[in-house]
Design a protein around this motif. Structure first.
Motif, PDB file in Angstrom:
ATOM      1  N   ARG A 171       0.836  -1.203   0.000  1.00 36.21           N
ATOM      2  CA  ARG A 171       0.000   0.000   0.000  1.00 36.21           C
ATOM      3  C   ARG A 171       0.865   1.244   0.000  1.00 36.21           C
ATOM      4  O   ARG A 171       1.847   1.338   0.733  1.00 36.21           O
ATOM      5  CB  ARG A 171      -0.919   0.017   1.221  1.00 36.21           C
ATOM      6  CG  ARG A 171      -1.920   1.183   1.213  1.00 36.21           C
ATOM      7  CD  ARG A 171      -2.852   1.108   2.414  1.00 36.21           C
ATOM      8  NE  ARG A 171      -2.184   1.485   3.651  1.00 36.21           N
ATOM      9  CZ  ARG A 171      -2.088   2.742   4.095  1.00 36.21           C
ATOM     10  NH1 ARG A 171      -2.602   3.744   3.388  1.00 36.21           N
ATOM     11  NH2 ARG A 171      -1.486   3.006   5.238  1.00 36.21           N
ATOM     12  N   GLU A 197     -12.763   5.813   7.085  1.00 33.78           N
ATOM     13  CA  GLU A 197     -11.446   6.272   7.501  1.00 33.78           C
ATOM     14  C   GLU A 197     -10.537   5.127   7.936  1.00 33.78           C
ATOM     15  O   GLU A 197      -9.316   5.213   7.811  1.00 33.78           O
ATOM     16  CB  GLU A 197     -11.576   7.291   8.638  1.00 33.78           C
ATOM     17  CG  GLU A 197     -12.204   8.611   8.209  1.00 33.78           C
ATOM     18  CD  GLU A 197     -12.210   9.624   9.332  1.00 33.78           C
ATOM     19  OE1 GLU A 197     -11.675   9.292  10.426  1.00 33.78           O
ATOM     20  OE2 GLU A 197     -12.728  10.739   9.147  1.00 33.78           O
ATOM     21  N   ASP A 198     -11.138   4.064   8.461  1.00 34.44           N
ATOM     22  CA  ASP A 198     -10.314   2.954   8.940  1.00 34.44           C
ATOM     23  C   ASP A 198     -10.088   1.891   7.870  1.00 34.44           C
ATOM     24  O   ASP A 198      -9.708   0.762   8.174  1.00 34.44           O
ATOM     25  CB  ASP A 198     -10.948   2.319  10.183  1.00 34.44           C
ATOM     26  CG  ASP A 198     -12.304   1.670   9.882  1.00 34.44           C
ATOM     27  OD1 ASP A 198     -12.878   1.949   8.801  1.00 34.44           O
ATOM     28  OD2 ASP A 198     -12.781   0.885  10.727  1.00 34.44           O
ATOM     29  N   PRO A 200      -7.634   1.478   5.721  1.00 41.07           N
ATOM     30  CA  PRO A 200      -6.287   0.872   5.763  1.00 41.07           C
ATOM     31  C   PRO A 200      -6.120  -0.136   6.902  1.00 41.07           C
ATOM     32  O   PRO A 200      -5.354  -1.097   6.777  1.00 41.07           O
ATOM     33  CB  PRO A 200      -5.367   2.078   5.947  1.00 41.07           C
ATOM     34  CG  PRO A 200      -6.141   3.230   5.396  1.00 41.07           C
ATOM     35  CD  PRO A 200      -7.563   2.943   5.758  1.00 41.07           C
ATOM     36  N   LYS A 201      -6.830   0.071   8.013  1.00 37.13           N
ATOM     37  CA  LYS A 201      -6.750  -0.885   9.114  1.00 37.13           C
ATOM     38  C   LYS A 201      -7.538  -2.154   8.802  1.00 37.13           C
ATOM     39  O   LYS A 201      -7.152  -3.254   9.208  1.00 37.13           O
ATOM     40  CB  LYS A 201      -7.270  -0.251  10.402  1.00 37.13           C
ATOM     41  CG  LYS A 201      -6.384   0.853  10.953  1.00 37.13           C
ATOM     42  CD  LYS A 201      -6.906   1.360  12.285  1.00 37.13           C
ATOM     43  CE  LYS A 201      -5.989   2.431  12.860  1.00 37.13           C
ATOM     44  NZ  LYS A 201      -6.479   2.938  14.171  1.00 37.13           N
ATOM     45  N   GLN A 202      -8.642  -2.000   8.070  1.00 34.64           N
ATOM     46  CA  GLN A 202      -9.423  -3.173   7.676  1.00 34.64           C
ATOM     47  C   GLN A 202      -8.661  -4.032   6.672  1.00 34.64           C
ATOM     48  O   GLN A 202      -8.779  -5.266   6.699  1.00 34.64           O
ATOM     49  CB  GLN A 202     -10.749  -2.723   7.050  1.00 34.64           C
ATOM     50  CG  GLN A 202     -11.721  -2.051   7.999  1.00 34.64           C
ATOM     51  CD  GLN A 202     -13.026  -1.695   7.302  1.00 34.64           C
ATOM     52  OE1 GLN A 202     -13.507  -2.431   6.435  1.00 34.64           O
ATOM     53  NE2 GLN A 202     -13.607  -0.564   7.660  1.00 34.64           N
ATOM     54  N   TYR A 203      -7.881  -3.364   5.820  1.00 35.37           N
ATOM     55  CA  TYR A 203      -7.155  -4.079   4.766  1.00 35.37           C
ATOM     56  C   TYR A 203      -5.684  -3.643   4.788  1.00 35.37           C
ATOM     57  O   TYR A 203      -5.217  -2.919   3.904  1.00 35.37           O
ATOM     58  CB  TYR A 203      -7.773  -3.798   3.400  1.00 35.37           C
ATOM     59  CG  TYR A 203      -9.238  -4.129   3.337  1.00 35.37           C
ATOM     60  CD1 TYR A 203      -9.669  -5.430   3.108  1.00 35.37           C
ATOM     61  CD2 TYR A 203     -10.213  -3.127   3.528  1.00 35.37           C
ATOM     62  CE1 TYR A 203     -11.017  -5.747   3.053  1.00 35.37           C
ATOM     63  CE2 TYR A 203     -11.563  -3.436   3.477  1.00 35.37           C
ATOM     64  CZ  TYR A 203     -11.952  -4.742   3.252  1.00 35.37           C
ATOM     65  OH  TYR A 203     -13.295  -5.056   3.206  1.00 35.37           O
ATOM     66  N   PRO A 204      -4.951  -4.087   5.785  1.00 37.53           N
ATOM     67  CA  PRO A 204      -3.535  -3.690   5.891  1.00 37.53           C
ATOM     68  C   PRO A 204      -2.692  -4.365   4.819  1.00 37.53           C
ATOM     69  O   PRO A 204      -3.103  -5.345   4.190  1.00 37.53           O
ATOM     70  CB  PRO A 204      -3.151  -4.177   7.288  1.00 37.53           C
ATOM     71  CG  PRO A 204      -4.061  -5.350   7.532  1.00 37.53           C
ATOM     72  CD  PRO A 204      -5.363  -5.002   6.864  1.00 37.53           C
ATOM     73  N   LYS A 206       0.021  -6.712   3.169  1.00 36.32           N
ATOM     74  CA  LYS A 206       0.434  -8.090   3.458  1.00 36.32           C
ATOM     75  C   LYS A 206       1.839  -8.277   2.886  1.00 36.32           C
ATOM     76  O   LYS A 206       2.009  -8.463   1.684  1.00 36.32           O
ATOM     77  CB  LYS A 206      -0.535  -9.099   2.823  1.00 36.32           C
ATOM     78  CG  LYS A 206      -1.939  -9.035   3.415  1.00 36.32           C
ATOM     79  CD  LYS A 206      -2.769 -10.267   3.086  1.00 36.32           C
ATOM     80  CE  LYS A 206      -3.101 -10.396   1.634  1.00 36.32           C
ATOM     81  NZ  LYS A 206      -4.035 -11.512   1.347  1.00 36.32           N
TER      82      LYS A 206
END
Length: 288
Positions: A171, A197-198, A200-204, A206
């Protein structure tokens, strides 16, 4: 057949200091600069970059034990600067020259601004364009790219499908690069007003599922430590002989000394390579 020690780069940092002479008695004629060194009974020294090059981060490809070594000359001289990326065998033999305008990901992919390369993985130097996940067209410029799917929920569905299957996800802000089958990389731009807003946290990212590259850490001891506290398993400083000293009117802390450093480099099997280097007194910043 001799084993070969890779002298990948020795860098000097000239810092003012107060001179502290050392009295160790050694035969300085036994010590040589790396590029003039003839090696020992069982070891030779191979120079793979000239002194004009600075070597950057080194990686070991654990799949085949090749070392990936990038290097560059003075970046300030852009017109005449040079850069290289080499594959080097465990015996110091240069195997291949690769691309330089890209960074290495932990799976071995070389990621450029608008392309990727599988050179580290399979020797292919082709610059591949990223694939649009919706149209399967090639993306020429990620920054100029506009989503062909403008409905966020439909976009998200496709994104989740690729995300779950991807062996590697990188990312960069709102840009996602997802690695699919056959080393093919897809590009998706997560730029929607509806995006939570979250997200990136849901799909960090890999980046630890397919790790091929291991960064090689510098093993040279910290010479600013007292000799009794240094790690001398691999290399030991045996002497420093000052050849230049300049006293500062600002105090002893600003005095400057430069001269010859002498080191014993201990090799498996009992051989000792005796190396010298001209540098400032405080720290020659050799990298091992």
């Amino acid at each position: 057949m001799k084993n070969h020690l890779l002298i990948l780069g020795i860098f000097l940092l000239f810092i003012s200091c107060k001179m502290k002479p050392q009295e160790n008695q050694i035969d300085t004629k036994e010590y040589h600069e790396p590029y003039n060194h003839h090696g020992s009974e069982n070891y030779g020294i191979s120079t793979i970059f000239s002194k004009e090059f600075e070597t950057l981060k080194l990686y070991l490809n654990k799949e085949n034990n090749e070392i990936i070594v990038p290097g560059k000359t003075n970046p300030a001289d852009k017109q005449n600067s040079q850069s290289k990326r080499l594959k080097v065998s465990a015996f110091g033999v240069i195997m291949e020259h690769g691309l330089t305008n890209a960074g290495a990901l932990s799976d071995g992919t070389l990621k450029g601004f608008d392309f990727y390369s599988n050179w580290i993985i399979n020797g292919d130097t082709t610059k591949y364009k990223y694939t649009d996940a919706f149209t399967n067209n090639k993306v020429n410029d990620p920054y100029e790219y506009k989503n062909s799917e403008t409905n966020f929920e439909k976009w998200k569905k496709k994104f989740e499908e690729l995300y779950q299957k991807a062996s590697y996800v990188y990312r960069d802000g709102s840009f996602y690069y997802l690695k699919g089958e056959n080393n093919e990389w897809f590009f998706m731009k997560a730029k929607f007003a509806e995006k939570p807003e979250d997200f990136p946290k849901q799909y960090p990212a890999k980046e630890d599922q397919d790790v091929r590259m291991l960064e090689l850490k510098d093993q040279f001891p910290d010479l600013y430590l007292p000799p009794a506290e240094r790690d001398t398993i691999l290399i030991k400083q045996v002497k420093y002989i000052s050849k230049f000293f300049e006293k500062s009117d600002r105090g002893d802390a600003f005095n400057y000394s430069a001269g010859w450093w002498y080191f014993d480099l201990y090799m498996p099997g009992g051989d000792t390579l005796k190396i010298k280097r001209f540098a400032s007194f405080r720290d020659p910043e050799m990298k091992l």
